[in-house]
Motif scaffolding. Structure first.
Motif, PDB file in Angstrom:
ATOM      1  N   LEU A  79     -15.990  -5.159   5.269  1.00 27.81           N
ATOM      2  CA  LEU A  79     -14.792  -3.787   5.597  1.00 27.81           C
ATOM      3  C   LEU A  79     -14.143  -3.304   4.339  1.00 27.81           C
ATOM      4  O   LEU A  79     -13.204  -3.835   3.324  1.00 27.81           O
ATOM      5  N   ILE A  80     -13.735  -1.714   4.429  1.00 30.65           N
ATOM      6  CA  ILE A  80     -13.112  -1.505   3.564  1.00 30.65           C
ATOM      7  C   ILE A  80     -12.427  -0.728   3.944  1.00 30.65           C
ATOM      8  O   ILE A  80     -11.869   0.418   4.899  1.00 30.65           O
ATOM      9  N   SER A  81     -10.734  -1.029   4.209  1.00 27.88           N
ATOM     10  CA  SER A  81      -9.329  -0.735   5.050  1.00 27.88           C
ATOM     11  C   SER A  81      -9.007   0.093   3.646  1.00 27.88           C
ATOM     12  O   SER A  81      -8.996   0.240   2.495  1.00 27.88           O
ATOM     13  N   VAL A  82      -8.466   1.732   3.922  1.00 30.55           N
ATOM     14  CA  VAL A  82      -8.563   2.331   3.617  1.00 30.55           C
ATOM     15  C   VAL A  82      -6.953   3.420   4.552  1.00 30.55           C
ATOM     16  O   VAL A  82      -6.429   3.148   5.495  1.00 30.55           O
ATOM     17  N   GLN A  83      -5.848   2.884   3.310  1.00 29.15           N
ATOM     18  CA  GLN A  83      -4.730   3.627   3.656  1.00 29.15           C
ATOM     19  C   GLN A  83      -3.536   4.615   2.645  1.00 29.15           C
ATOM     20  O   GLN A  83      -4.789   4.619   1.809  1.00 29.15           O
ATOM     21  N   ALA A  84      -2.529   5.135   3.209  1.00 28.41           N
ATOM     22  CA  ALA A  84      -2.505   6.253   2.270  1.00 28.41           C
ATOM     23  C   ALA A  84      -1.707   5.280   1.517  1.00 28.41           C
ATOM     24  O   ALA A  84      -0.316   4.396   1.755  1.00 28.41           O
ATOM     25  N   GLU A  85      -1.180   6.096   0.568  1.00 23.58           N
ATOM     26  CA  GLU A  85      -0.219   5.190  -0.850  1.00 23.58           C
ATOM     27  C   GLU A  85       1.152   4.942  -0.294  1.00 23.58           C
ATOM     28  O   GLU A  85       1.945   4.301  -0.547  1.00 23.58           O
ATOM     29  N   GLY A  86       1.547   5.995   0.476  1.00 19.21           N
ATOM     30  CA  GLY A  86       2.886   6.191   0.825  1.00 19.21           C
ATOM     31  C   GLY A  86       3.030   5.924   2.440  1.00 19.21           C
ATOM     32  O   GLY A  86       4.463   5.498   3.023  1.00 19.21           O
ATOM     33  N   CYS A  87       2.345   4.881   2.140  1.00 22.08           N
ATOM     34  CA  CYS A  87       2.709   3.768   3.627  1.00 22.08           C
ATOM     35  C   CYS A  87       0.830   3.106   3.661  1.00 22.08           C
ATOM     36  O   CYS A  87      -0.002   3.347   4.427  1.00 22.08           O
ATOM     37  N   CYS A  88       1.648   1.257   2.675  1.00 28.43           N
ATOM     38  CA  CYS A  88       0.212   0.876   2.511  1.00 28.43           C
ATOM     39  C   CYS A  88       0.498  -0.509   3.239  1.00 28.43           C
ATOM     40  O   CYS A  88       0.362  -1.412   2.243  1.00 28.43           O
ATOM     41  N   PRO A  89       1.568  -1.034   4.426  1.00 29.04           N
ATOM     42  CA  PRO A  89       1.424  -2.305   4.157  1.00 29.04           C
ATOM     43  C   PRO A  89       0.869  -3.147   4.038  1.00 29.04           C
ATOM     44  O   PRO A  89       0.334  -4.363   4.044  1.00 29.04           O
ATOM     45  N   LEU A  90      -0.221  -2.946   5.099  1.00 24.33           N
ATOM     46  CA  LEU A  90      -1.251  -3.556   5.711  1.00 24.33           C
ATOM     47  C   LEU A  90      -2.565  -4.231   3.853  1.00 24.33           C
ATOM     48  O   LEU A  90      -2.348  -5.366   3.901  1.00 24.33           O
ATOM     49  N   MET A 132       6.909  -0.490   5.342  1.00 24.98           N
ATOM     50  CA  MET A 132       7.214   0.530   4.277  1.00 24.98           C
ATOM     51  C   MET A 132       7.336   1.434   5.156  1.00 24.98           C
ATOM     52  O   MET A 132       7.687   1.563   6.798  1.00 24.98           O
ATOM     53  N   GLU A 133       8.396   2.595   4.061  1.00 25.44           N
ATOM     54  CA  GLU A 133       8.585   4.450   4.553  1.00 25.44           C
ATOM     55  C   GLU A 133       7.108   4.649   5.243  1.00 25.44           C
ATOM     56  O   GLU A 133       6.454   4.245   4.809  1.00 25.44           O
ATOM     57  N   GLU A 134       6.871   5.831   6.107  1.00 30.70           N
ATOM     58  CA  GLU A 134       5.889   6.132   6.380  1.00 30.70           C
ATOM     59  C   GLU A 134       6.178   7.567   5.823  1.00 30.70           C
ATOM     60  O   GLU A 134       6.475   8.819   6.934  1.00 30.70           O
ATOM     61  N   ARG A 151      -9.919  -9.996   5.146  1.00 30.09           N
ATOM     62  CA  ARG A 151     -10.180 -10.933   4.345  1.00 30.09           C
ATOM     63  C   ARG A 151     -11.668 -12.217   5.321  1.00 30.09           C
ATOM     64  O   ARG A 151     -11.970 -12.383   4.216  1.00 30.09           O
ATOM     65  N   GLU A 152     -11.460 -11.955   6.316  1.00 36.84           N
ATOM     66  CA  GLU A 152     -12.988 -12.911   6.931  1.00 36.84           C
ATOM     67  C   GLU A 152     -14.097 -12.116   6.462  1.00 36.84           C
ATOM     68  O   GLU A 152     -15.301 -12.441   6.441  1.00 36.84           O
ATOM     69  N   SER A 153     -13.989 -10.480   7.086  1.00 33.04           N
ATOM     70  CA  SER A 153     -15.042  -9.425   5.571  1.00 33.04           C
ATOM     71  C   SER A 153     -15.603 -10.180   4.783  1.00 33.04           C
ATOM     72  O   SER A 153     -16.166  -8.635   3.880  1.00 33.04           O
ATOM     73  N   ASN A 154     -14.926 -10.757   3.606  1.00 30.38           N
ATOM     74  CA  ASN A 154     -14.764  -9.978   2.198  1.00 30.38           C
ATOM     75  C   ASN A 154     -14.377  -8.790   1.568  1.00 30.38           C
ATOM     76  O   ASN A 154     -14.919  -8.467   1.111  1.00 30.38           O
ATOM     77  N   GLY A 155     -13.664  -8.130   2.529  1.00 27.41           N
ATOM     78  CA  GLY A 155     -13.662  -6.327   2.178  1.00 27.41           C
ATOM     79  C   GLY A 155     -12.810  -6.351   1.366  1.00 27.41           C
ATOM     80  O   GLY A 155     -12.166  -7.277   0.406  1.00 27.41           O
ATOM     81  N   LEU A 156     -12.712  -4.898   1.097  1.00 25.03           N
ATOM     82  CA  LEU A 156     -11.740  -4.351   0.395  1.00 25.03           C
ATOM     83  C   LEU A 156     -10.644  -3.553   0.566  1.00 25.03           C
ATOM     84  O   LEU A 156     -11.008  -2.881   2.166  1.00 25.03           O
ATOM     85  N   ALA A 157      -9.723  -3.294  -0.338  1.00 24.63           N
ATOM     86  CA  ALA A 157      -8.344  -2.878   0.424  1.00 24.63           C
ATOM     87  C   ALA A 157      -8.100  -1.371  -0.831  1.00 24.63           C
ATOM     88  O   ALA A 157      -7.797  -1.829  -1.806  1.00 24.63           O
ATOM     89  N   VAL A 158      -8.191  -0.330  -0.114  1.00 26.09           N
ATOM     90  CA  VAL A 158      -7.745   0.984  -1.413  1.00 26.09           C
ATOM     91  C   VAL A 158      -6.639   1.820  -0.756  1.00 26.09           C
ATOM     92  O   VAL A 158      -6.717   2.393   0.518  1.00 26.09           O
ATOM     93  N   ASN A 159      -5.944   2.965  -1.515  1.00 24.56           N
ATOM     94  CA  ASN A 159      -5.158   3.042  -1.056  1.00 24.56           C
ATOM     95  C   ASN A 159      -5.070   4.514  -2.210  1.00 24.56           C
ATOM     96  O   ASN A 159      -5.713   4.845  -2.762  1.00 24.56           O
ATOM     97  N   VAL A 160      -5.164   5.641  -1.553  1.00 20.78           N
ATOM     98  CA  VAL A 160      -5.381   7.265  -2.055  1.00 20.78           C
ATOM     99  C   VAL A 160      -3.911   8.569  -1.307  1.00 20.78           C
ATOM    100  O   VAL A 160      -3.235   7.917   0.059  1.00 20.78           O
ATOM    101  N   SER A 161      -3.914   9.000  -2.259  1.00 21.98           N
ATOM    102  CA  SER A 161      -2.501  10.347  -2.162  1.00 21.98           C
ATOM    103  C   SER A 161      -3.059  11.231  -0.734  1.00 21.98           C
ATOM    104  O   SER A 161      -3.655  11.591  -0.810  1.00 21.98           O
ATOM    105  N   ASP A 162      -2.128  12.020  -0.888  1.00 18.50           N
ATOM    106  CA  ASP A 162      -2.038  13.057   0.388  1.00 18.50           C
ATOM    107  C   ASP A 162      -2.816  13.756  -0.446  1.00 18.50           C
ATOM    108  O   ASP A 162      -3.422  14.840   0.016  1.00 18.50           O
ATOM    109  N   GLN A 163      -3.101  13.748  -1.737  1.00 11.55           N
ATOM    110  CA  GLN A 163      -4.041  14.713  -2.281  1.00 11.55           C
ATOM    111  C   GLN A 163      -5.366  14.177  -2.100  1.00 11.55           C
ATOM    112  O   GLN A 163      -6.215  15.252  -1.944  1.00 11.55           O
ATOM    113  N   GLU A 164      -5.663  13.019  -2.346  1.00 16.51           N
ATOM    114  CA  GLU A 164      -7.206  12.253  -2.050  1.00 16.51           C
ATOM    115  C   GLU A 164      -7.266  12.972  -0.686  1.00 16.51           C
ATOM    116  O   GLU A 164      -9.038  13.353  -0.881  1.00 16.51           O
TER     117      GLU A 164
END
Ligand SMILES: *Cc1c(COP(=O)(O)O)cnc(C)c1O
Ligand SMILES: [Zn+2]
Length: 415
Positions: free
Chosen positions: A265-276, A289-291, A314-327
């Motif tokens: 799994l690839i978990s993607v969150q926003a840079e401005g709100c990425c607690p996980l 975190m702030e929203e 974690r179980e999936s040996n996954g990746l986590a990446v954060n992106v900006s609003d611009q991205e």
């Protein structure tokens, strides 16, 4: 339910009978529905599925926690298209890419999968009123699916929710409470109100049946791929219920032998709100975190499904990446231009993360990837226009049109 054994707390392991109005464990942990895979294996096969004509999430009944006699709710949820995306794959430099467009659901987001389940379970519980708090999509989705089934809804949303979602709520006839505060505060108020008035609870972090509805996105992806397992699935993450549901669906299929391995799994969150994603990167626990992102559906500072979501990645040996609003906005335009798919900001955040990982060389060029678009861009047109710009505006005149072309194209032959 012949297919369900019981519910089990993901924190302390305590077992509960799977009654329709299950909530949290007494320890505060979230419950997980446990199935009798030995039985399901005997009734759900590639062949039985191939013969089915129900093109909705309810085609997977044997893996859903409802009574055999419970009817599927009226709106047709699920079986959204899985598009091959060769031009986007080429842009990203990967071998094989598919886009799962969940924006085509009846209320235009993946949340319909959870709401359809909520309506089915509320009916089993004999409830007349369902309530939830939501950043917007769970709200509009519940309101629509409940309206179709003749159930009343009480909905709590933060005041920042985009107009498209509010318009849906008002049209579906929900009682809407717009809370002047964050999603976190909205959630707390809804929780207190649900306790006071005893409504059926569609808060995904409390009602363990909802991620069972969401898992159908994973079941569909695999069936639509002819049971050929991709290397990665990228998806946006807020509360964490969606990615946890996706993982549950994949693990179900593995447990009954319909797939022979599991994707990462690839978990993607926003840079401005990425607690996980911070917790995944550190290997530790999460912190609020702030929203702070325009992707309103995943602006979740206090994730309510953290345990299940972190376990899934974690179980999936996954990746986590954060992106900006611009991205995020760039990914929205790229998906639009290469696939004809218009996703809302949170809907395309998974694709934005995938793009970033491809650029960083993290995803190998020979990978097969699925990117889930979780909501339609029509829910939030203001951000799309702000990013892509306004169209050329001219009076009704060929002369002025010719001038406009000349001015805009600077000799490039296109407008
Ligand atoms: C809710 C939502 C998500 C994230 O789901 P969570 O369960 O909160 O992690 C992503 N995209 C869209 C469009 C959503 O509405
Ligand atoms: Zn517990």
């Amino acid at each position: 339910m012949k297919n369900v054994k019981h519910a089990k707390c993901v924190k302390c392991g305590k077992i509960y009978k799977a009654v329709p109005d299950l909530t949290n464990c007494s320890c505060g942990g979230i419950l997980d529905i446990v199935y009798d895979y030995g039985y399901i294996k005997t009734v759900l096969t590639w062949e039985t599925l191939a013969a089915r004509r129900d093109y909705s999430m309810w085609r997977y009944r044997e893996l859903l926690p409802v009574e055999e006699t419970t009817a599927a709710p009226p709106l047709r949820v699920g079986w959204s298209p899985l598009y091959p995306a060769p031009r986007l794959a080429e842009t990203l430099g990967i071998r094989k890419l598919f886009v799962k467009d969940d924006g085509v659901n009846p209320t235009a987001s993946l949340k319909d999968r959870a709401s359809s389940m909520a309506v089915a379970k509320a009916r089993e519980a004999g409830a007349k009123v369902i309530a939830c708090s939501s950043t917007g999509n769970a709200a509009s989705s519940l309101a629509g699916n409940a309206a179709a089934a003749g159930l009343e809804t009480y909905i709590f949303i933060p005041s920042r929710a985009p107009k498209g979602k509010v318009a849906q709520l008002m049209t579906f006839g929900a009682t809407v409470i717009s809370v002047q505060g964050s999603y976190e505060e909205t959630f707390e108020l809804s929780k207190a109100a649900i306790e006071k008035w005893g409504w059926y609870n569609r808060n995904a972090a409390i009602n363990p049946y909802l991620s069972e509805g969401k898992k159908t996105v994973g079941l569909e992806i695999m069936e639509q791929l002819g049971w050929e397992v991709p290397d990665y699935i990228a998806i946006s993450v807020g509360d964490g219920c969606t990615i946890a549901g996706l993982w549950k669906g994949l693990k179900d299929l593995y447990a009954i032998g319909l797939i022979d391995r599991l994707p990462r799994l690839i978990s993607v969150q926003a840079e401005g709100c990425c607690p996980l994603n911070r917790a995944i990167a550190s290997g530790g626990d999460w912190a609020p975190m702030e929203e702070n992102t325009l992707a309103d559906s995943i602006a979740v500072g206090v994730p309510r499904n953290a345990d299940k979501a972190l376990m899934a990645v974690r179980e999936s040996n996954g990746l986590a990446v954060n992106v900006s609003d611009q991205e995020i906005m760039a990914a929205q335009k790229l998906l639009g231009q290469t696939c004809g798919v218009f996703g809302e900001p949170a809907g395309v955040t998974g694709t934005a993360g995938l793009k970033k990982l491809c650029e960083q060389g993290v995803i190998p060029a020979d990978a097969a990837v699925v990117s889930v678009v979780t909501g339609s861009g029509l829910k939030d047109v203001a951000n799309a226009i702000a990013f892509c710009g306004e169209p050329v505006s001219i009076p009704n005149s060929m002369a002025r049109l010719t001038e406009a072309f000349a001015a805009r194209n600077a000799g490039q032959g296109k407008i």
